[in-house]
Design an enzyme around this catalytic site. Structure first.
Site, PDB file in Angstrom:
ATOM      1  N   GLU A  93       0.838  -1.211   0.000  1.00  0.00           N
ATOM      2  CA  GLU A  93       0.000   0.000   0.000  1.00  0.00           C
ATOM      3  C   GLU A  93       0.866   1.252   0.000  1.00  0.00           C
ATOM      4  OE1 GLU A  93      -2.519  -1.053   3.313  1.00  0.00           O
ATOM      5  OE2 GLU A  93      -3.487  -2.596   2.089  1.00  0.00           O
ATOM      6  N   GLY A 167      -6.543  -7.751   1.399  1.00  0.00           N
ATOM      7  CA  GLY A 167      -7.830  -7.111   1.654  1.00  0.00           C
ATOM      8  C   GLY A 167      -8.924  -7.495   0.675  1.00  0.00           C
ATOM      9  N   SER A 206      -5.178 -11.795   3.003  1.00  0.00           N
ATOM     10  CA  SER A 206      -6.468 -12.398   3.372  1.00  0.00           C
ATOM     11  C   SER A 206      -6.330 -13.659   4.212  1.00  0.00           C
ATOM     12  CB  SER A 206      -7.309 -12.670   2.107  1.00  0.00           C
ATOM     13  OG  SER A 206      -7.592 -11.456   1.446  1.00  0.00           O
TER      14      SER A 206
HETATM   15  C1  PEP Z   1      -1.840  -6.650   5.018  1.00  0.00           C
HETATM   16  O1  PEP Z   1      -2.290  -5.560   5.263  1.00  0.00           O
HETATM   17  O2  PEP Z   1      -0.623  -6.805   5.028  1.00  0.00           O
HETATM   18  C2  PEP Z   1      -2.756  -7.751   4.730  1.00  0.00           C
HETATM   19  C3  PEP Z   1      -2.246  -8.926   4.455  1.00  0.00           C
HETATM   20  O3  PEP Z   1      -4.088  -7.464   4.769  1.00  0.00           O
HETATM   21  P1  PEP Z   1      -5.295  -8.535   4.714  1.00  0.00           P
HETATM   22  O4  PEP Z   1      -4.976  -9.611   5.706  1.00  0.00           O
HETATM   23  O5  PEP Z   1      -6.506  -7.746   5.089  1.00  0.00           O
HETATM   24  O6  PEP Z   1      -5.356  -9.069   3.321  1.00  0.00           O
END
Ligand code: PEP
Length: 248
Positions: A93, A167, A206
């Site tokens: 991100e 996500g 996820s």
């Molecule tokens: C992350 O933010 O590093 C991540 C893996 O998010 P999520 O588990 O929501 O996919």
């Protein structure tokens, strides 16, 4: 190798959520064979550390320099001063939204090390890169350039996070995860020798209470970096339990 389960709260959490951090820290105490930590917004680090004592609290990024005219940035030393013991660097991100490149991330990892923090260095391919067969090349290139030469020595781990799995509820298939983690392990061993085998490689994307046992059982998956499912103790604890069960 002990599994390392790390929550990433991203830009979520105010003082109202300190109780949830406390609940997560308290749940984590029951899983003695697992290392765990929570990376919270910088504004919460100090209060979280004061409130929960021995549980590891981390940041989600740091600047590569120690101080100066960098409005809005937080240095690794500042994170440590607030009580953090680790920090994520190079999350996709930030690579995307803040245009961070491998050289920046390498410098941030070194800054974290200099400040006495453990660093979680993130790598991962986009969906387009995976679908065009470039995932391995992209991730190994990121890895090579994002890790400092000093990476051996147990102060750093790598998080493989396919961007398209973060996500989205979409998890990378077990074969793909094993292939990527195996390739990362080989690259680490090639570059750092025996010490490269001791660098933990986390999977992120996820992960939740339902899929954690399967993912964490895969070869070279030494833990998880967890976003959404780390926001509450109710969701995070089953992941800790899955890791603990595999450690027995
Ligand atoms: C992350 O933010 O590093 C991540 C893996 O998010 P999520 O588990 O929501 O996919």
């Amino acid at each position: 190798m002990r599994k390392f389960i790390v929550g990433n709260w991203k830009m979520n959490g105010t003082s109202r959520d300190l109780k949830e951090i406390e609940a997560i820290a308290s749940a984590a105490q029951d899983y003695v064979s697992v290392d765990s930590a929570l990376c919270v917004p910088a504004t919460l680090i100090d209060r979280a550390v004061r409130q929960i004592g021995s549980f590891s609290i981390g940041g989600q990024d740091c600047h590569m320099l120690t101080e100066g005219a960098f409005t809005g940035c937080v240095s690794a030393e500042m994170l440590g001063d607030a009580g953090a013991v680790l920090t994520i660097v190079g999350h996709s991100e930030r690579r995307t939204a803040q245009h961070e490149c491998d050289i920046d991330i390498c410098a941030k990892a070194e800054a974290a090390h200099a400040a006495g923090l453990h660093a979680i260095v993130c790598v991962g391919e986009t969906l387009n890169e995976r679908e065009s067969g470039k995932a391995l090349d992209v991730v190994l290139k990121q890895l090579g350039a994002s890790l400092p030469d000093t990476a051996a020595g147990n102060w750093l781990c790598v998080a493989y996070e396919p961007v398209w799995a973060i996500g989205t509820g979409r998890v990378a298939g077990p074969d793909d995860v094993e292939e990527m983690h195996g390739a990362i392990r080989s690259a680490l061993a090639q570059r750092f020798g025996e010490e490269g085998n001791a660098i933990r490689i986390l999977y992120g994307g996820s992960m939740n209470g339902e899929n954690a046992a399967q993912l964490l059982a895969l070869d070279n998956v030494d833990g998880g970096l967890i976003g959404g499912a780390s926001l509450s103790a109710a969701k995070f604890e089953p992941i800790l339990a899955a890791a603990e069960a595999l450690s027995k």
